[in-house]
Motif scaffolding. Structure first.
Motif, PDB file in Angstrom:
ATOM      1  N   SER A 191      26.688   6.218  17.521  1.00 23.18           N
ATOM      2  CA  SER A 191      26.449   6.785  18.845  1.00 23.18           C
ATOM      3  C   SER A 191      27.320   6.105  19.903  1.00 23.18           C
ATOM      4  O   SER A 191      27.698   4.937  19.764  1.00 23.18           O
ATOM      5  CB  SER A 191      24.979   6.606  19.251  1.00 23.18           C
ATOM      6  N   ARG A 201      27.791   6.403  24.486  1.00 20.97           N
ATOM      7  CA  ARG A 201      27.325   7.012  25.734  1.00 20.97           C
ATOM      8  C   ARG A 201      28.442   6.934  26.756  1.00 20.97           C
ATOM      9  O   ARG A 201      28.889   5.842  27.096  1.00 20.97           O
ATOM     10  CB  ARG A 201      26.081   6.296  26.248  1.00 20.97           C
ATOM     11  N   SER A 218      29.870   7.685  30.609  1.00 22.92           N
ATOM     12  CA  SER A 218      29.408   7.792  31.983  1.00 22.92           C
ATOM     13  C   SER A 218      30.569   8.196  32.873  1.00 22.92           C
ATOM     14  O   SER A 218      31.724   7.863  32.586  1.00 22.92           O
ATOM     15  CB  SER A 218      28.842   6.456  32.478  1.00 22.92           C
ATOM     16  N   PHE A 233      24.827  16.032  20.908  1.00 21.32           N
ATOM     17  CA  PHE A 233      25.188  15.483  22.216  1.00 21.32           C
ATOM     18  C   PHE A 233      24.148  15.910  23.246  1.00 21.32           C
ATOM     19  O   PHE A 233      23.608  17.019  23.182  1.00 21.32           O
ATOM     20  CB  PHE A 233      26.553  15.988  22.662  1.00 21.32           C
ATOM     21  N   THR A 234      23.922  15.026  24.224  1.00 20.25           N
ATOM     22  CA  THR A 234      22.998  15.332  25.308  1.00 20.25           C
ATOM     23  C   THR A 234      23.648  14.960  26.631  1.00 20.25           C
ATOM     24  O   THR A 234      24.060  13.810  26.823  1.00 20.25           O
ATOM     25  CB  THR A 234      21.688  14.550  25.155  1.00 20.25           C
ATOM     26  N   PHE A 281      26.350  11.809  32.537  1.00 24.43           N
ATOM     27  CA  PHE A 281      26.348  11.042  31.298  1.00 24.43           C
ATOM     28  C   PHE A 281      26.480  11.980  30.102  1.00 24.43           C
ATOM     29  O   PHE A 281      26.056  13.133  30.161  1.00 24.43           O
ATOM     30  CB  PHE A 281      25.051  10.245  31.163  1.00 24.43           C
ATOM     31  N   GLN A 299      25.455  11.488  26.147  1.00 22.04           N
ATOM     32  CA  GLN A 299      24.961  10.732  24.997  1.00 22.04           C
ATOM     33  C   GLN A 299      25.423  11.430  23.739  1.00 22.04           C
ATOM     34  O   GLN A 299      25.087  12.599  23.524  1.00 22.04           O
ATOM     35  CB  GLN A 299      23.435  10.641  25.033  1.00 22.04           C
ATOM     36  N   ASP A 352      25.409  11.358  19.740  1.00 24.07           N
ATOM     37  CA  ASP A 352      24.781  10.841  18.523  1.00 24.07           C
ATOM     38  C   ASP A 352      25.336  11.555  17.295  1.00 24.07           C
ATOM     39  O   ASP A 352      25.944  12.610  17.407  1.00 24.07           O
ATOM     40  CB  ASP A 352      23.262  11.033  18.603  1.00 24.07           C
TER      41      ASP A 352
END
Length: 119
Positions: A16, A18, A20, A66-67, A78, A80, A82
């Motif tokens: 994962s 993240r 930004s 993905f989020t 953002f 995220q 995964d």
């Protein structure tokens, strides 16, 4: 307006990361924000977008993995990521544009951040 992206790196498949992106300058919180990516030898493609009201769009290739989220008060978005796959390897670009209801039309791009997924 400047978009400053961070969070890329090298990760193994299944891992994962993240990302930004913070907007600065005369940036309206009503702008749609999102992420695009460009792999070597390929065209830039949409990854995900999110409106100020929270309407979200994902590319089929990242749905369920993905989020995207945002903080309107801080003009930050953002991503995220995964269950990363080697095919997710690309330079990821932060993007912002005028909302659909606006008569003004503009867009901004951030500098890319490299995401590399090893198999």
């Amino acid at each position: 307006v400047q978009l400053q992206a961070s969070g890329g790196g090298l990760v193994q498949a299944g891992g994962s990361l993240r990302l930004s992106c913070a907007a600065s300058g005369s940036f309206f919180s009503s702008n749609t924000m999102g992420w695009y990516r460009q792999a070597p030898g390929k065209q830039r493609e949409l990854v995900s977008t999110i409106t100020s009201g929270g309407t979200i769009n994902y590319a089929d290739s990242v749905k369920g993995r993905f989020t995207i989220s945002r903080n309107n008060a801080r003009n930050t978005v953002f991503l995220q990521m995964d269950s990363l796959k080697p095919e997710d390897t690309a330079v990821y670009f932060c993007h912002a544009k005028s909302p659909r209801w606006s008569n003004a039309r503009y867009e901004y791009w951030g500098q890319g951040t490299q995401v590399t997924v090893s198999s």
